[in-house]
Design an enzyme around this catalytic site. Sequence first.
Site, PDB file in Angstrom:
ATOM      1  N   LEU A   1      46.477  33.083  37.767  1.00  0.00           N
ATOM      2  CA  LEU A   1      45.882  33.243  36.444  1.00  0.00           C
ATOM      3  C   LEU A   1      45.191  34.589  36.320  1.00  0.00           C
ATOM      4  CD1 LEU A   1      44.667  32.272  33.688  1.00  0.00           C
ATOM      5  CD2 LEU A   1      42.773  31.320  35.032  1.00  0.00           C
ATOM      6  N   SER A   2      45.366  35.258  35.186  1.00  0.00           N
ATOM      7  CA  SER A   2      44.579  36.433  34.810  1.00  0.00           C
ATOM      8  C   SER A   2      44.722  37.529  35.878  1.00  0.00           C
ATOM      9  CB  SER A   2      43.123  36.023  34.584  1.00  0.00           C
ATOM     10  OG  SER A   2      42.391  37.050  33.961  1.00  0.00           O
ATOM     11  N   ALA A   3      43.617  37.916  36.543  1.00  0.00           N
ATOM     12  CA  ALA A   3      43.742  38.886  37.633  1.00  0.00           C
ATOM     13  C   ALA A   3      44.657  38.345  38.722  1.00  0.00           C
ATOM     14  CB  ALA A   3      42.367  39.210  38.207  1.00  0.00           C
TER      15      ALA A   3
ATOM     16  N   ALA B   1      48.119  38.867  37.389  1.00  0.00           N
ATOM     17  CA  ALA B   1      48.522  40.259  37.571  1.00  0.00           C
ATOM     18  C   ALA B   1      48.863  40.543  39.032  1.00  0.00           C
ATOM     19  CB  ALA B   1      47.414  41.193  37.088  1.00  0.00           C
TER      20      ALA B   1
END
Length: 356
Positions: free
Chosen positions: A143-145, A148
């Site tokens: 998720l999110s960072a 990425a």
Amino acid sequence: MPALSDTIQQLQRMRATQAKPAVADRLHDVTGFAPDPGNLRARVYIPVDLKPGAALVVALHGCTQDAAGYDHGTGWSTLADAQGFAVLFPEQRRANNANLCFNWFEAADIARTGGEAESIAAMIDHVVATHAIDPARIFITGLSAGGAMTAVMLATWPERFAAGAIIGGLPYGTAIGVRAALERMRGQKALDALAIAPAPAKPRVAVWHGTADLTVVIANSDALVDQWRRVHALPAESRQGRNGTNWSQRAWCDAQGQALVEEWRITGMGHGVPIDPASGIGHAGPFMLDVGLSSTLEIARGWGLVDTVEQPAAAEPAAKPTPRGAKLERLTPEPRPIGTVQATIEKALRAAGLMR
């Protein structure tokens, strides 16, 4: 109007005063993996009846989260018990990032060697060897960072993974440095991403995003899909698609009809992991958003890790996968409003989540 620095400090204090809910920690530390140039912690969940040749899921938490909390919210270890696979949870250390974000925007950490990406690869190799994991059945999500960084791992270590799922994340190489990272998260300036080097191994990729995500705007989902379409040399038009009450799914397929790139959009959802606690998998909380659709179950089903029931017609909501020994109801998902507390947390992450 207050200065930006004052606003950031205020939001940081607000976030710091929000007590984390107590969760049961089902994970164990992994030691002895090397090299570890990224200085990461490794945590793992191994079902008691894990068989040789089992699959491995690598799950990467988002900013302000830790491995145990991410597991509690997503329910990966619960599903692992039912389906007999292992789960590895790399965990960020505060010494590396003050907000516990994986450093997906630092050049030193997103290369194949020398940073956090190499540390994650090393802990994967250690778990594979220790628990006789099938090296052809390794999957990664985040998720999110963490999403990425999932893109980083798929791009820099493609031979390690059969497939990956990126939730609320960003393309590989889209930003170097904090300022650029914040701009890309908000959709500012160009969303050009690094070209991914050609490799014999090309993992399948699913991209999940909420249409109301203000922390990592949905333009990043479009950029991720475009990036991985280019990797697989797929046309711009998708070949398959289906819709639920509050979600849509499109797929870009090879000549045999296998989905190589997927896009899942959750209507009205903000920044977080789509979950469905009624399924028995996962728990609602900060960045764990009850929208009546379990991304954990759907991702695992797409990877062939879950015993499934009969598939629904294309225009209907997806049938819930059925773990061994569990009874799951077929639900008609409805959009759920995102509360003001969630919005406040999102603002704090946008303002300061990537600050060391």
